[in-house]
Design a protein around this motif. Structure first.
Motif, PDB file in Angstrom:
ATOM      1  N   UNK A  60       0.822  -1.214   0.000  1.00 14.80           N
ATOM      2  CA  UNK A  60       0.000   0.000   0.000  1.00 14.80           C
ATOM      3  C   UNK A  60       0.855   1.263   0.000  1.00 14.80           C
ATOM      4  N   UNK A  61       1.943   1.258   0.751  1.00 11.82           N
ATOM      5  CA  UNK A  61       2.817   2.432   0.800  1.00 11.82           C
ATOM      6  C   UNK A  61       3.442   2.692  -0.567  1.00 11.82           C
ATOM      7  N   UNK A  62       3.941   1.640  -1.210  1.00 12.19           N
ATOM      8  CA  UNK A  62       4.536   1.800  -2.532  1.00 12.19           C
ATOM      9  C   UNK A  62       3.527   2.269  -3.560  1.00 12.19           C
ATOM     10  N   UNK A  63       2.321   1.735  -3.482  1.00 13.06           N
ATOM     11  CA  UNK A  63       1.278   2.122  -4.436  1.00 13.06           C
ATOM     12  C   UNK A  63       0.891   3.585  -4.295  1.00 13.06           C
ATOM     13  N   UNK A  64       0.737   4.055  -3.063  1.00 13.58           N
ATOM     14  CA  UNK A  64       0.361   5.455  -2.864  1.00 13.58           C
ATOM     15  C   UNK A  64       1.482   6.389  -3.290  1.00 13.58           C
ATOM     16  N   UNK A  65       2.717   6.049  -2.930  1.00 16.74           N
ATOM     17  CA  UNK A  65       3.847   6.892  -3.338  1.00 16.74           C
ATOM     18  C   UNK A  65       3.960   6.926  -4.863  1.00 16.74           C
ATOM     19  N   UNK A  66       3.820   5.773  -5.503  1.00 17.84           N
ATOM     20  CA  UNK A  66       3.898   5.727  -6.952  1.00 17.84           C
ATOM     21  C   UNK A  66       2.812   6.556  -7.603  1.00 17.84           C
ATOM     22  N   UNK A  67       1.605   6.522  -7.036  1.00 20.50           N
ATOM     23  CA  UNK A  67       0.507   7.318  -7.594  1.00 20.50           C
ATOM     24  C   UNK A  67       0.797   8.807  -7.480  1.00 20.50           C
ATOM     25  N   UNK A  68       1.373   9.225  -6.373  1.00 20.00           N
ATOM     26  CA  UNK A  68       1.749  10.631  -6.205  1.00 20.00           C
ATOM     27  C   UNK A  68       2.780  11.043  -7.248  1.00 20.00           C
ATOM     28  N   UNK A  69       3.785  10.189  -7.431  1.00 17.94           N
ATOM     29  CA  UNK A  69       4.850  10.499  -8.386  1.00 17.94           C
ATOM     30  C   UNK A  69       4.288  10.552  -9.812  1.00 17.94           C
ATOM     31  N   UNK A  70       3.483   9.556 -10.164  1.00 11.25           N
ATOM     32  CA  UNK A  70       2.926   9.510 -11.509  1.00 11.25           C
ATOM     33  C   UNK A  70       2.079  10.722 -11.828  1.00 11.25           C
ATOM     34  N   UNK A  71       1.244  11.155 -10.876  1.00 10.05           N
ATOM     35  CA  UNK A  71       0.399  12.330 -11.099  1.00 10.05           C
ATOM     36  C   UNK A  71       1.230  13.593 -11.255  1.00 10.05           C
ATOM     37  N   UNK A  72       2.292  13.715 -10.468  1.00  9.07           N
ATOM     38  CA  UNK A  72       3.174  14.881 -10.602  1.00  9.07           C
ATOM     39  C   UNK A  72       3.859  14.891 -11.967  1.00  9.07           C
ATOM     40  N   UNK A  73       4.206  13.717 -12.487  1.00  8.36           N
ATOM     41  CA  UNK A  73       4.850  13.640 -13.796  1.00  8.36           C
ATOM     42  C   UNK A  73       3.889  14.013 -14.928  1.00  8.36           C
ATOM     43  N   UNK A  74       2.611  13.714 -14.753  1.00  6.35           N
ATOM     44  CA  UNK A  74       1.619  14.166 -15.739  1.00  6.35           C
ATOM     45  C   UNK A  74       1.615  15.687 -15.807  1.00  6.35           C
ATOM     46  N   UNK A  75       1.659  16.329 -14.648  1.00 10.75           N
ATOM     47  CA  UNK A  75       1.708  17.796 -14.603  1.00 10.75           C
ATOM     48  C   UNK A  75       2.957  18.317 -15.305  1.00 10.75           C
ATOM     49  N   UNK A  76       4.100  17.675 -15.097  1.00 12.60           N
ATOM     50  CA  UNK A  76       5.340  18.109 -15.749  1.00 12.60           C
ATOM     51  C   UNK A  76       5.237  17.958 -17.268  1.00 12.60           C
ATOM     52  N   UNK A  77       4.731  16.792 -17.698  1.00 16.86           N
ATOM     53  CA  UNK A  77       4.653  16.513 -19.133  1.00 16.86           C
ATOM     54  C   UNK A  77       3.695  17.461 -19.854  1.00 16.86           C
ATOM     55  N   UNK A  78       2.634  17.884 -19.165  1.00 15.49           N
ATOM     56  CA  UNK A  78       1.623  18.746 -19.779  1.00 15.49           C
ATOM     57  C   UNK A  78       1.610  20.141 -19.159  1.00 15.49           C
ATOM     58  N   UNK A  79       2.737  20.573 -18.671  1.00 20.64           N
ATOM     59  CA  UNK A  79       2.788  21.845 -17.940  1.00 20.64           C
ATOM     60  C   UNK A  79       2.209  23.002 -18.754  1.00 20.64           C
ATOM     61  N   UNK A  80       2.646  23.159 -19.982  1.00 17.43           N
ATOM     62  CA  UNK A  80       2.165  24.256 -20.817  1.00 17.43           C
ATOM     63  C   UNK A  80       0.688  24.141 -21.121  1.00 17.43           C
ATOM     64  N   UNK A  87      -5.453  12.826  -6.545  1.00 18.17           N
ATOM     65  CA  UNK A  87      -6.304  13.876  -5.961  1.00 18.17           C
ATOM     66  C   UNK A  87      -5.493  14.723  -4.977  1.00 18.17           C
ATOM     67  N   UNK A  88      -4.637  14.074  -4.221  1.00 19.94           N
ATOM     68  CA  UNK A  88      -3.751  14.815  -3.315  1.00 19.94           C
ATOM     69  C   UNK A  88      -2.833  15.734  -4.107  1.00 19.94           C
ATOM     70  N   UNK A  89      -2.275  15.219  -5.210  1.00 20.01           N
ATOM     71  CA  UNK A  89      -1.391  16.037  -6.043  1.00 20.01           C
ATOM     72  C   UNK A  89      -2.150  17.222  -6.618  1.00 20.01           C
TER      73      UNK A  89
END
Length: 264
Positions: free
Chosen positions: A88-108, A222-224
């Motif tokens: 569960x800890x790995x899954x939640x951390x991974x979800x946070x990281x993945x969502x942040x990377x979506x923001x980076x990839x689509x920043x503009x 959602x947290x991100x």
């Protein structure tokens, strides 16, 4: 599998899952994206391919649960709870990281979308007589759907039931094919079947709520969304957030019970 392997595998795998799954939602939603308005088929197949990719990457390390509901179902099925917190800890951390990377990839694209008066309202929208429908939502902001799910019709009982039903189908499909092959993770056919089941659930049952069927997939992004410095992003709809967490966990427990009675 060691605890470190499980944690690393689930973190990487879930990050890839959310990066590609959230990425297709961003591609379809954001106004300056080349895939704008590509539609529900693009989203469902994008999420299916995201599952397939994430499973291939993480299976050798952790068995590729990538979903707290799947981990819970396996714990119930095998009566082994020892590694559940690590998964569960790995899954939640991974979800946070993945969502942040979506923001980076689509920043503009995020910036262009959220500063467009036709999207968020304002003087420009009034001048063009455009009703910024998304800006009128009190719970969800105009890009929350990139990060997490939300209902088309807000009915607690129906929304919860939809998430439970979808997760029962997913988890039963996983348990009956065998998620782990003697601790070595998913085989090639198993990974493909799981991805196609996710596509099927999205096409058949995803319309009412957006088919979270994975607590980490919804809660982490959602947290991100709540933390990111996005202009005019609106609310994160926390009043709904418990449903895509509780529904999949309840569905997983039901599926594990069905498996133990009918298949074990």
């Amino acid at each position: 599998m060691s605890s470190s392997d499980i944690f690393i595998g689930e973190t990487i795998g879930t990050a890839v899952l959310i990066l590609l799954g959230g990425g297709v939602c961003a591609a379809v939603t954001l106004k300056a994206s080349k895939a704008r308005n590509a539609g529900w088929l693009a989203i469902t197949f994008g999420w299916g391919f995201a599952v397939l990719t994430a499973v291939y990457i993480s299976a050798p390390l952790s068995g590729a649960h990538l979903n707290p509901a799947v981990t819970l179902a396996l714990a119930i099925k095998d009566n082994d709870w020892s590694n559940l917190p690590i998964y569960w800890a790995g899954q939640l951390l991974g979800a946070l990281i993945g969502a942040a990377l979506v923001w980076v990839a689509y920043y503009g694209q995020f910036h262009a979308h959220l500063t467009d008066h036709e999207i968020v309202g304002g003087p420009g929208a009034q001048a063009t007589k455009t009703k910024a429908v998304e800006a009128q939502e009190t719970g969800a902001g105009p890009v929350l759907g990139v990060f997490s799910t939300g209902p088309e019709v807000r009915n607690v009982v129906q929304n919860l039931a939809t998430e439970i039903i979808g997760t029962v189908v997913l988890v039963l499909a996983i348990l009956t094919q065998g998620l782990n092959d003697n601790g070595k993770g998913l085989g090639t056919i198993g990974a493909l079947i799981t991805a196609l089941v996710v596509v099927s659930i999205g096409l058949s049952l995803g319309g009412p709520t957006g088919y979270a069927i994975n607590p980490a997939r919804d809660l982490g992004p959602r947290i991100v969304h709540a933390l990111l410095p996005l202009p005019n992003k609106g609310g994160s709809d926390w009043s709904y957030a418990w449903i895509p967490v509780a529904g999949p966990l309840i569905g997983a427990a039901i599926a594990a019970g069905i498996y133990n009675v009918a298949f074990a």
